[in-house]
Every structure is written in C-alpha cells, then in structure tokens.
Design a protein around this motif. Structure first.
Motif, PDB file in Angstrom:
ATOM      1  N   GLY A  74      -7.557   4.619  -7.740  1.00  0.00           N
ATOM      2  CA  GLY A  74      -6.730   5.555  -7.013  1.00  0.00           C
ATOM      3  C   GLY A  74      -5.596   4.844  -6.296  1.00  0.00           C
ATOM      4  O   GLY A  74      -5.673   3.651  -6.007  1.00  0.00           O
ATOM      5  N   CYS A  75      -4.546   5.585  -6.022  1.00  0.00           N
ATOM      6  CA  CYS A  75      -3.354   5.041  -5.384  1.00  0.00           C
ATOM      7  C   CYS A  75      -3.295   5.540  -3.946  1.00  0.00           C
ATOM      8  O   CYS A  75      -3.523   6.728  -3.677  1.00  0.00           O
ATOM      9  N   CYS A  76      -2.985   4.659  -3.009  1.00  0.00           N
ATOM     10  CA  CYS A  76      -2.948   5.059  -1.607  1.00  0.00           C
ATOM     11  C   CYS A  76      -2.144   4.055  -0.791  1.00  0.00           C
ATOM     12  O   CYS A  76      -1.753   2.984  -1.278  1.00  0.00           O
ATOM     13  N   ALA A  77      -1.916   4.406   0.461  1.00  0.00           N
ATOM     14  CA  ALA A  77      -1.225   3.530   1.405  1.00  0.00           C
ATOM     15  C   ALA A  77      -1.649   3.933   2.808  1.00  0.00           C
ATOM     16  O   ALA A  77      -2.250   4.995   3.023  1.00  0.00           O
ATOM     17  N   SER A  78      -1.336   3.098   3.763  1.00  0.00           N
ATOM     18  CA  SER A  78      -1.694   3.400   5.156  1.00  0.00           C
ATOM     19  C   SER A  78      -0.790   4.490   5.713  1.00  0.00           C
ATOM     20  O   SER A  78       0.352   4.664   5.250  1.00  0.00           O
ATOM     21  N   PRO A  79      -1.256   5.256   6.707  1.00  0.00           N
ATOM     22  CA  PRO A  79      -0.391   6.255   7.343  1.00  0.00           C
ATOM     23  C   PRO A  79       0.895   5.643   7.888  1.00  0.00           C
ATOM     24  O   PRO A  79       1.963   6.262   7.798  1.00  0.00           O
ATOM     25  N   ALA A  80       0.797   4.425   8.449  1.00  0.00           N
ATOM     26  CA  ALA A  80       1.997   3.781   8.996  1.00  0.00           C
ATOM     27  C   ALA A  80       3.019   3.513   7.898  1.00  0.00           C
ATOM     28  O   ALA A  80       4.238   3.694   8.103  1.00  0.00           O
ATOM     29  N   TYR A  81       2.536   3.076   6.720  1.00  0.00           N
ATOM     30  CA  TYR A  81       3.460   2.831   5.611  1.00  0.00           C
ATOM     31  C   TYR A  81       4.149   4.129   5.207  1.00  0.00           C
ATOM     32  O   TYR A  81       5.373   4.162   4.993  1.00  0.00           O
TER      33      TYR A  81
ATOM     34  N   LEU B  30       1.338  -3.157   4.307  1.00  0.00           N
ATOM     35  CA  LEU B  30       2.277  -4.023   3.603  1.00  0.00           C
ATOM     36  C   LEU B  30       2.738  -3.446   2.275  1.00  0.00           C
ATOM     37  O   LEU B  30       3.624  -4.014   1.641  1.00  0.00           O
ATOM     38  N   GLY B  31       2.158  -2.336   1.857  1.00  0.00           N
ATOM     39  CA  GLY B  31       2.595  -1.720   0.619  1.00  0.00           C
ATOM     40  C   GLY B  31       1.565  -0.766   0.049  1.00  0.00           C
ATOM     41  O   GLY B  31       0.454  -0.618   0.585  1.00  0.00           O
ATOM     42  N   VAL B  32       1.934  -0.152  -1.059  1.00  0.00           N
ATOM     43  CA  VAL B  32       1.049   0.759  -1.783  1.00  0.00           C
ATOM     44  C   VAL B  32       0.045  -0.069  -2.580  1.00  0.00           C
ATOM     45  O   VAL B  32       0.381  -1.111  -3.137  1.00  0.00           O
ATOM     46  N   ILE B  33      -1.191   0.400  -2.637  1.00  0.00           N
ATOM     47  CA  ILE B  33      -2.209  -0.284  -3.430  1.00  0.00           C
ATOM     48  C   ILE B  33      -2.805   0.687  -4.443  1.00  0.00           C
ATOM     49  O   ILE B  33      -2.812   1.904  -4.233  1.00  0.00           O
ATOM     50  N   GLN B  34      -3.285   0.134  -5.548  1.00  0.00           N
ATOM     51  CA  GLN B  34      -4.049   0.888  -6.547  1.00  0.00           C
ATOM     52  C   GLN B  34      -5.365   0.149  -6.715  1.00  0.00           C
ATOM     53  O   GLN B  34      -5.402  -0.955  -7.244  1.00  0.00           O
ATOM     54  N   ALA B  35      -6.465   0.758  -6.242  1.00  0.00           N
ATOM     55  CA  ALA B  35      -7.743   0.059  -6.155  1.00  0.00           C
ATOM     56  C   ALA B  35      -8.876   0.980  -6.588  1.00  0.00           C
ATOM     57  O   ALA B  35      -8.719   2.208  -6.619  1.00  0.00           O
ATOM     58  N   PRO B  36     -10.033   0.406  -6.932  1.00  0.00           N
ATOM     59  CA  PRO B  36     -11.185   1.240  -7.306  1.00  0.00           C
ATOM     60  C   PRO B  36     -11.540   2.224  -6.198  1.00  0.00           C
ATOM     61  O   PRO B  36     -11.469   1.901  -5.011  1.00  0.00           O
ATOM     62  N   TYR B  37     -11.949   3.410  -6.596  1.00  0.00           N
ATOM     63  CA  TYR B  37     -12.251   4.459  -5.623  1.00  0.00           C
ATOM     64  C   TYR B  37     -13.359   4.048  -4.654  1.00  0.00           C
ATOM     65  O   TYR B  37     -13.330   4.422  -3.487  1.00  0.00           O
ATOM     66  N   PHE B  38     -14.342   3.274  -5.140  1.00  0.00           N
ATOM     67  CA  PHE B  38     -15.418   2.910  -4.231  1.00  0.00           C
ATOM     68  C   PHE B  38     -14.920   1.999  -3.111  1.00  0.00           C
ATOM     69  O   PHE B  38     -15.516   1.947  -2.034  1.00  0.00           O
ATOM     70  N   MET B  39     -13.797   1.299  -3.338  1.00  0.00           N
ATOM     71  CA  MET B  39     -13.240   0.434  -2.309  1.00  0.00           C
ATOM     72  C   MET B  39     -12.396   1.214  -1.306  1.00  0.00           C
ATOM     73  O   MET B  39     -12.373   0.893  -0.114  1.00  0.00           O
ATOM     74  N   ILE B  40     -11.683   2.235  -1.779  1.00  0.00           N
ATOM     75  CA  ILE B  40     -10.771   2.946  -0.881  1.00  0.00           C
ATOM     76  C   ILE B  40     -11.404   4.152  -0.204  1.00  0.00           C
ATOM     77  O   ILE B  40     -10.898   4.614   0.826  1.00  0.00           O
ATOM     78  N   LYS B  41     -12.507   4.666  -0.754  1.00  0.00           N
ATOM     79  CA  LYS B  41     -13.098   5.888  -0.199  1.00  0.00           C
ATOM     80  C   LYS B  41     -13.456   5.768   1.282  1.00  0.00           C
ATOM     81  O   LYS B  41     -13.131   6.673   2.061  1.00  0.00           O
TER      82      LYS B  41
END
Length: 337
Positions: A164-171, A238-249
């Motif tokens: 999944g693709c995501c970023a921090s609210p601050a970003y 520091l930027g947008v990431i694309q990481a496994p869902y189990f890591m970002i959930k």
C-alpha cells in the motif's frame, strides 16, 4: 558407542561442513563430535570423511552412507512423531528464520497464541534479512518473500504480501494528497527510495489498474536499504512510501500514516515457507508451519479490510488534508473579502 548419536553427528558434520558448526548445532563439545565420528568409522571399518585444517569433505563411502543415514533418521523421527501422544502434544525444538519486520510486527506478537496451543515446542528464532544456509546453519525452515530461485529447496506458498501507498499527515499537509501515480513524479512530491544491498539498484513503486501500469521512481531526499529505516523515514515525513500492508496497518490505525491511491494495485510478493530438501517435516514443525499459514491468512483479511476502509475514507481524506499552499490561498481570499 551410541550408534544413533554417532549417525546424527555424522549427518550434521556433512551438512554443516565443519566439526565446529556441527558441534554448535548439536549443542555438544567439538571433541565429543570428533569421538563419535571416529567411533563410527572404526565400527564400519571405512573412512567416511576427509579432514584438512580448513574443511571437511565426504568420501565416496561417506556419501553413500550419508544418503542412507538421512533416510533412516527421518524414518525414526516420523515414527516418534506418529505416536498418539506426540500428535496430541508435539514437543521439541525447531529452528526458524524470518525477516526482521515479519518477526517484529507479525510473528512475535502472535507467539503467545501459538504457545497456548503448543506449550511444549521451543523455537530458536533467527531474525535477519540476509540469505540463510538452511543446511549448513541447521535451520528447519525459513519464511521469505519473493520467488524461490533455488529449485533444490522445498517450498510451500502460504500467501502474498500486498503493498500500500501512504505518507505521514505532516507530509500531506506540506505536499498535498497524490491523486494519480504520475503525481509522484512531479516536483511537488518526494518518495522514500529503497535500494538493493547487493546491487545498489533502486526499486520502483508499481501501480496497475484497468490495463494501465506504471513504474514510478520519483524524486527522493533519502534512500535506504533496510525495512525499519524505510518505515521510520516515512513516519518522519521524508516522503511517500510503498510498503507491505502488515507494516503500515498499525501506523494507519494510529493516525501516523495516511493511505491513498488505494484503487491502484501493486504487484504482490509471494510468501513461502522453505525447507531443506533432506529435512523431514516433523509433527512439531508441521503444526508451526500450519499456524504460520493461518496467521498470514488472517493478515490477508486485514489487508482487504484496510483497502476497503481506505476507499471509503478517500473523499474524506482529500478534504481533510489540504496543502498548506491551498490553505494560504483560501486565507488570502477571505482577507481580501
């Protein structure tokens, strides 16, 4: 001479390649392993191993003996595991190796559940992202993502890692919410890049939908080669990431990351449990592998729920995270009015 112990010691020396590594895996002094091999050779009246100061090699007689011994040891383990008590309460020690992120986020937090079912199984858990020598390191199985290139290994596919693709609210407050994969190639956005430790090559983000496919490299301020560092960079903004869902959930649930582009799919990474070709799947290892498969099946359900939730909240998120520049423009209009 304890013939069974001698055969086990011989098999481990062949598999480990040295007396030292064999002794460590058997939890025996090196001298004890040496005596067992010497006794076995005296009993058989043949030389099984060629020894030098640097390495141990198998003689032709030793190779033939090893092939028969490994089958016999597997049969003995199968016999012990087939008795009714062992099936009801498998016990013993298994050596498992997993990637660090899988251990930290999925496996270790769920282990109390496993021990509630199987309290008599001990797990020696190797945690690393490096390739493992299953035979030399005496590992019963490894859990790894990606296609298996070594065709001599036995592999069981237990699921897929979805990304999944995501970023921090601050970003997102600073740069806005990407609406299309190509937005990530604009000067407005940065990605956190990930590069191969072995080759130094950067890995692109990939997106697919309705026959369209994009591989995005984007602009980056930082590039890393470690999963934990990658997540930290994303959480820091520091930027947008694309990481496994189990890591970002967990971070999405906590409001530390905001998902987007959920209607685009990323290539899933197949997940396998891999065994050495000569390693018998004992009862204790079988119940562990079945539990791992169950755990990742639950993870795939979490992934589907997260994607559905992301889709439901997408329009709300688009309104909630307006770029600072847009806020400033609105304020200017209001002031002028």
């Amino acid at each position: 001479m304890d013939k069974l112990n001698a055969m086990q010691a011989f098999a481990r020396v062949v598999e480990a390649g040295t007396f030292t590594r064999a002794a460590e895996s058997l939890d025996l002094p090196k001298t004890a392993v040496t005596r067992l091999i010497q006794s076995l050779e005296e009993h058989l009246k043949v030389k099984l191993l060629n020894r030098t100061t640097r390495r141990v090699s198998v003689t032709p007689d030793g190779a033939a003996y090893y092939e028969r011994v490994t089958r016999l040891l597997s049969d003995i383990e199968e016999l012990e595991g087939s008795v009714s008590h062992a099936r009801a309460a498998p016990k013993g020690r298994i050596r498992v190796d997993v990637a660090s992120s899988v251990a930290r986020l999925l496996l270790i937090p769920a282990l109390p559940e496993f021990y509630a079912r199987h309290p008599d199984i001990q797990i020696d858990l190797g945690v690393s992202d490096r390739p493992v020598d299953l035979i030399g390191d005496n590992v019963d199985c490894v859990v790894r993502g990606g296609e298996i290139t070594d065709q001599s290994l036995v592999a069981r596919r237990i699921g897929d890692w979805g990304y999944g693709c995501c970023a921090s609210p601050a970003y997102i407050q600073r740069h806005g919410m990407p609406q299309h994969p190509l937005d990530l190639e604009s000067d407005q956005h940065h990605v956190v890049s990930y590069f191969s430790t072995r080759t130094g090559k950067r890995f692109p983000f990939d997106y697919s939908k309705n026959g369209q496919r994009y591989e995005i490299y984007g602009h980056y301020k930082v590039s890393v080669n470690d999963g934990n560092a990658y997540m930290t960079a994303g959480l820091t903004g520091l930027g947008v990431i694309q990481a496994p869902y189990f890591m970002i959930k967990p971070h999405i649930d906590a409001g530390e990351l905001v998902p987007f582009l959920c209607d685009w799919e990323s290539d899933p990474l197949p997940l396998y449990v891999v065994y050495p070709p000569n390693r018998h799947l004992s009862t204790k290892l079988r119940v562990f592998v079945d539990w791992i498969a169950e755990l990742f099946d639950r993870h795939s359900q979490w992934q589907k729920q997260l994607v559905a939730s992301c889709e439901a909240k997408r329009s709300e998120s688009d309104q909630a995270y307006i770029p600072l520049e847009a806020n400033a423009a609105k304020q200017a209009v209001l002031s002028a009015a």
